[in-house]
Write a protein that holds these residues in place. Structure first.
Motif, PDB file in Angstrom:
ATOM      1  N   ALA A 177     -33.377  38.491 -12.831  1.00  0.00           N
ATOM      2  CA  ALA A 177     -32.725  39.667 -12.453  1.00  0.00           C
ATOM      3  C   ALA A 177     -33.451  41.029 -12.369  1.00  0.00           C
ATOM      4  N   CYS A 178     -34.459  41.388 -13.235  1.00  0.00           N
ATOM      5  CA  CYS A 178     -34.976  42.514 -13.255  1.00  0.00           C
ATOM      6  C   CYS A 178     -36.445  42.411 -14.133  1.00  0.00           C
ATOM      7  N   ILE A 179     -36.934  43.414 -14.401  1.00  0.00           N
ATOM      8  CA  ILE A 179     -37.996  43.642 -15.521  1.00  0.00           C
ATOM      9  C   ILE A 179     -37.274  44.336 -16.512  1.00  0.00           C
ATOM     10  N   TRP A 180     -37.606  43.845 -17.621  1.00  0.00           N
ATOM     11  CA  TRP A 180     -37.096  44.177 -19.137  1.00  0.00           C
ATOM     12  C   TRP A 180     -38.313  45.179 -19.654  1.00  0.00           C
ATOM     13  N   LEU A 181     -38.399  46.508 -19.826  1.00  0.00           N
ATOM     14  CA  LEU A 181     -39.130  46.873 -20.681  1.00  0.00           C
ATOM     15  C   LEU A 181     -38.616  47.087 -22.173  1.00  0.00           C
ATOM     16  N   SER A 182     -39.456  46.608 -23.278  1.00  0.00           N
ATOM     17  CA  SER A 182     -38.919  46.497 -24.508  1.00  0.00           C
ATOM     18  C   SER A 182     -39.858  47.400 -25.194  1.00  0.00           C
ATOM     19  N   LEU A 183     -39.401  48.459 -25.942  1.00  0.00           N
ATOM     20  CA  LEU A 183     -39.878  49.433 -27.054  1.00  0.00           C
ATOM     21  C   LEU A 183     -39.613  49.388 -28.271  1.00  0.00           C
ATOM     22  N   ALA A 184     -40.624  48.948 -29.100  1.00  0.00           N
ATOM     23  CA  ALA A 184     -40.458  48.586 -30.508  1.00  0.00           C
ATOM     24  C   ALA A 184     -40.941  50.070 -31.156  1.00  0.00           C
ATOM     25  N   VAL A 185     -39.797  50.702 -31.706  1.00  0.00           N
ATOM     26  CA  VAL A 185     -40.114  52.174 -32.299  1.00  0.00           C
ATOM     27  C   VAL A 185     -39.524  51.906 -33.759  1.00  0.00           C
ATOM     28  N   GLY A 186     -40.656  52.559 -34.404  1.00  0.00           N
ATOM     29  CA  GLY A 186     -40.418  52.655 -36.050  1.00  0.00           C
ATOM     30  C   GLY A 186     -41.834  53.085 -36.609  1.00  0.00           C
ATOM     31  N   GLU A 187     -42.062  52.668 -37.940  1.00  0.00           N
ATOM     32  CA  GLU A 187     -43.078  53.116 -38.553  1.00  0.00           C
ATOM     33  C   GLU A 187     -43.215  52.004 -39.699  1.00  0.00           C
ATOM     34  N   GLY A 188     -44.595  51.980 -40.148  1.00  0.00           N
ATOM     35  CA  GLY A 188     -44.680  51.065 -41.305  1.00  0.00           C
ATOM     36  C   GLY A 188     -44.083  49.635 -41.125  1.00  0.00           C
ATOM     37  N   GLY A 189     -44.192  49.215 -40.020  1.00  0.00           N
ATOM     38  CA  GLY A 189     -43.644  47.733 -39.738  1.00  0.00           C
ATOM     39  C   GLY A 189     -42.161  47.617 -39.614  1.00  0.00           C
ATOM     40  N   VAL A 190     -41.337  48.890 -39.998  1.00  0.00           N
ATOM     41  CA  VAL A 190     -40.010  48.810 -39.615  1.00  0.00           C
ATOM     42  C   VAL A 190     -39.727  49.509 -38.367  1.00  0.00           C
ATOM     43  N   THR A 191     -39.203  48.434 -37.452  1.00  0.00           N
ATOM     44  CA  THR A 191     -39.172  48.832 -36.016  1.00  0.00           C
ATOM     45  C   THR A 191     -37.561  48.465 -35.725  1.00  0.00           C
ATOM     46  N   GLN A 192     -37.013  49.213 -34.619  1.00  0.00           N
ATOM     47  CA  GLN A 192     -35.989  48.771 -33.801  1.00  0.00           C
ATOM     48  C   GLN A 192     -36.353  48.455 -32.362  1.00  0.00           C
ATOM     49  N   THR A 193     -35.687  47.498 -31.797  1.00  0.00           N
ATOM     50  CA  THR A 193     -36.220  47.486 -30.418  1.00  0.00           C
ATOM     51  C   THR A 193     -35.379  47.881 -29.230  1.00  0.00           C
ATOM     52  N   VAL A 194     -35.775  48.851 -28.275  1.00  0.00           N
ATOM     53  CA  VAL A 194     -35.027  49.253 -27.273  1.00  0.00           C
ATOM     54  C   VAL A 194     -35.339  48.639 -25.981  1.00  0.00           C
ATOM     55  N   ARG A 195     -34.235  48.123 -25.358  1.00  0.00           N
ATOM     56  CA  ARG A 195     -34.655  47.293 -24.279  1.00  0.00           C
ATOM     57  C   ARG A 195     -33.945  47.841 -23.031  1.00  0.00           C
TER      58      ARG A 195
END
Length: 302
Positions: free
Chosen positions: A256-274
């Protein structure tokens, strides 16, 4: 429910801890000792109707009441003190250096701010709802917070010489809100606007993405978008992701599309924004984010 004048729902800015309830002021003093305060904002309890139904019956509305909240903006921390209708207190302390995203939104008179920060091995989030009257006060404080917390990273985004022209060609609403979202003298290094689109051509299919503008500055990924979940074009949501907290960037294509995934956080603690991107526009972000992407992590078709 007893009628309440609308003004009692509006957020207010106060100048001194002495004007706050004693318990709230004491909680702020206890934590903020040694820090200078850059402002206090009080957000009164808000009341929202909740529709109820049972099989074929429509029941009377219930009312959801939010806590009274006080935001204290310190030089190192942002603190929120919440007091519910039973007088129970809860506190959240957000170190500015650990903030992973900021969000502020208005849909007619309904508004919210959402904060995310790394703490205790996970990303914590706090959403605060309020009446949109006075929203500019909170937006101004969040801008100051972003100026202090989001460090300039000039090498993390490849500049696009067409960026300003692209912003100028956006629909008026998105052009104005995007410029409103930026700090003074914050440069746009890459940008594009993407109309809402669905998975496939059928109008019966849900939207994958709302109308959305994306800008990359020397501090953040800035998203200005409509509320696809609420099926409304009356409001706008502005989100900020600090560049120095982006740990991983991936572009992955499906049917359907291209997904941009950004892992945002620090020290190995991240949330993923797709973010779903239309193929014809994804190359703009691929080029701009190339300095952040690990080799071999970009999976795009021509």
């Amino acid at each position: 429910m007893k009628a309440t004048k609308a003004v009692h729902y509006f957020l207010t800015q106060v100048d001194s801890l002495d004007t706050l309830p004693r318990e709230t002021a004491a909680a702020i003093r206890a934590h903020m000792q040694g820090q200078s305060l850059d402002g206090l904002i009080v957000i009164p309890p808000q009341e929202y109707p909740v529709m109820r139904s049972m099989k074929l019956l429509h029941l009377p509305f219930m009312w959801r009441v939010t806590p009274k909240r006080t935001l204290a903006f310190g030089e190192r921390d942002l603190m929120c003190v919440s007091v519910d209708s039973q007088g129970r207190m809860a506190t959240h302390v957000m170190p500015l250096a650990s903030i992973t995203s900021l969000e502020i939104a208005t849909v007619l008179l309904y508004a919210w701010a959402q904060f995310a920060w790394a703490d205790g091995g996970q990303v914590q989030t706090l959403k605060i709802e309020f009446n949109a009257v006075g929203e500019h006060l909170l937006r101004r404080k969040m801008a100051a917070l972003r100026d202090a917390a989001f460090t300039v990273q000039p090498a993390l985004v490849a500049p696009d010489p067409r960026a300003e022209q692209i912003v100028g060609d956006m629909p008026l609403k998105f052009r104005n809100y995007l410029r409103y979202a930026l700090l003074k003298d914050e440069p746009v290094r890459a940008a594009f606007y993407q109309p809402a689109f669905r998975r496939g051509d059928s109008r019966l299919r849900p939207y994958l993405a709302p109308n959305r503008a994306i800008a990359l500055t020397d501090r953040a990924v800035v998203l200005v978008e409509e509320d696809v979940a609420g099926h409304t074009t009356y409001g706008v949501i502005t989100r900020y992701l600090p560049l120095d907290k982006i740990a991983d960037v991936r572009f992955e294509q499906d049917e359907a599309c291209i997904w941009l995934s950004l892992a945002v956080g620090e020290g190995g603690v991240t949330q993923t924004v797709r973010l779903p991107l239309q193929t014809a526009r994804a190359h703009v972000l691929e080029a701009a984010l190339a300095p952040l992407a690990e080799p071999g992590q970009v999976a795009m078709s021509a």
